[in-house]
Design a protein around this motif. Structure first.
Motif, PDB file in Angstrom:
ATOM      1  N   GLU A  87     -15.289  -4.385 -34.274  1.00 21.19           N
ATOM      2  CA  GLU A  87     -13.888  -4.361 -33.822  1.00 21.19           C
ATOM      3  C   GLU A  87     -12.928  -4.275 -35.008  1.00 21.19           C
ATOM      4  OE1 GLU A  87     -10.898  -6.632 -30.681  1.00 21.19           O
ATOM      5  OE2 GLU A  87     -12.898  -7.453 -31.093  1.00 21.19           O
ATOM      6  N   GLY A  91     -11.089  -1.000 -34.615  1.00 18.78           N
ATOM      7  CA  GLY A  91      -9.858  -1.363 -33.936  1.00 18.78           C
ATOM      8  C   GLY A  91     -10.021  -1.621 -32.456  1.00 18.78           C
ATOM      9  N   ARG A  92     -11.253  -1.702 -31.977  1.00 22.39           N
ATOM     10  CA  ARG A  92     -11.524  -2.004 -30.580  1.00 22.39           C
ATOM     11  C   ARG A  92     -12.942  -2.549 -30.456  1.00 22.39           C
ATOM     12  NH1 ARG A  92     -13.516   3.352 -28.310  1.00 22.39           N
ATOM     13  NH2 ARG A  92     -13.551   4.757 -30.104  1.00 22.39           N
ATOM     14  N   SER A  95     -17.952  -1.104 -26.174  1.00 20.87           N
ATOM     15  CA  SER A  95     -17.927  -0.884 -24.727  1.00 20.87           C
ATOM     16  C   SER A  95     -19.292  -1.101 -24.101  1.00 20.87           C
ATOM     17  CB  SER A  95     -17.448   0.532 -24.416  1.00 20.87           C
ATOM     18  OG  SER A  95     -16.146   0.756 -24.905  1.00 20.87           O
TER      19      SER A  95
END
Length: 356
Positions: A87, A91-92, A95
């Motif tokens: 992350e 930046g995320r 999933s």
């Protein structure tokens, strides 16, 4: 579809078979998966088609020598530390989690890692079996750059590596692994679902479950397993010699099986580097990597992992074809016999055993 606690025994049996001796002892991965499902709930099993193209897929696996992993199991925090680093870099959050290799504990433990992170497990992996080196994955064969490796060990260290290619990813990750006691959790080839299409081997979790269920209640477990795999039985006999050593983050050695019953008078030698690589009888190769060679208990058809081989065990050796990807020129260059130092031209197992 979701994976619940009742699925774990079959998944573990199938992953052990696909592990070809490596990938880690499935018992530790099974315990972790059951514990995580009880704590966090069932794990959704998704196909690539279920994910949007920009979904971030994180392949995870344990790296190291199976003999070490048998005694020094993963902690519960390593996947969270790896996910936090993913992350931070992307930046995320992830999933979905994907097993880097469906073989051995590395096929079962991702259920625990996905449950703990609260994300689905992808019905795919990067090998369709187990291989010992970092670059020996379908993503490398597909030409995806190996420009990121994230590792976490049991004491809490997190190492991010930016290798220039797949071979350097193996060298650097192996060095970190050895420094961590020859056992760590690793994420490599972090990629989007869109990029994963055509670069991973799909349906392998489902296949492992089917393999594991093939012997349930069977009158002839070995025959049922052979039928499910489309495998040839190279020999049935007794383990009479096991030479095994841990060096450079790998288990290397040989196992010798003396035939019994209809195979009396025959002798098969299996050479290994974490996984079973080459089977030889009377100086002739009977099967070779990247095709799959698995040693199983003759009575139960349960896989016997590299670290569990013992003198006197009654075993059978099965061999069957690998995924077609590994028979391409790039696949053989990556994980064929020459890649392991054998001066052998690859011959498919079905040709080697056609008259055996």
């Amino acid at each position: 579809m979701s994976i619940d606690e009742s699925d774990i025994p079959a998944l573990a049996r199938g992953c052990a078979i696909l592990g070809t001796g490596g990938g880690g002892d499935v018992r530790t991965g099974s315990l972790a998966a059951v514990r995580a499902i009880r704590a966090y709930g069932e794990v959704p099993l998704v196909e690539l088609a279920d994910l949007p193209g920009d979904a971030l897929v994180v392949p995870l696996s344990g790296i190291g020598a199976p003999t070490v992993g048998h005694e020094m199991i993963h902690g519960e925090d390593e996947p969270e530390r790896v996910a936090e680093e993913v992350e931070r870099l992307f930046g995320r959050p992830p999933s979905a989690i994907m097993s880097s290799e469906i073989g051995g504990s590395n096929g079962v433990a991702p259920v625990a890692w996905a449950a703990r992170l609260g994300v689905p497990l992808l019905d795919a992996d990067g090998m369709g079996r187990a291989f010992p080196e970092v670059q020996m994955v379908s993503m490398y064969v597909a030409g995806i750059p190996a420009d990121l490796v994230i590792m976490s060990d049991i004491v809490g260290n997190v190492v991010t590596i930016r290798p220039i290619d797949g071979l350097w990813s193996e060298r650097l990750a192996r060095a970190v692994c050895v420094a961590a006691g020859s056992h760590a959790l690793m994420a490599d080839y972090v990629l989007t679902a869109g990029r994963a299409r055509g670069a991973v081997i799909e349906g392998t979790v489902t296949r492992a479950l089917a393999i594991g269920r093939a012997t349930e209640g069977a009158d002839d477990p070995l025959g049922a397993l052979q039928d499910r795999l489309g495998a040839v039985r190279l020999i049935t006999g007794k383990l009479t010699d096991v030479e095994r050593r841990t060096t450079g983050g790998f288990v290397r050695g040989t196992a010798t099986i003396e035939g019994t019953g209809d195979d009396r008078g025959r002798r098969l030698t299996v050479e290994l580097q974490n996984e079973n690589l080459v089977a030889v009888e009377d100086g002739a190769v009977r099967a070779m990597v990247p095709d799959l060679i698995t040693i199983v208990d003759t009575e139960t058809a349960a896989a016997v992992q590299t670290e569990s081989l013992r003198y006197g065990q009654r075993v059978s050796v099965l061999a069957w074809p690998c995924d077609p990807l590994w028979r391409t020129p790039r696949g053989l260059e990556t994980a064929g016999p020459v890649a392991f130092g054998y001066d052998l031209d690859y011959v498919p197992v079905e040709e080697l055993t056609a008259h055996g």
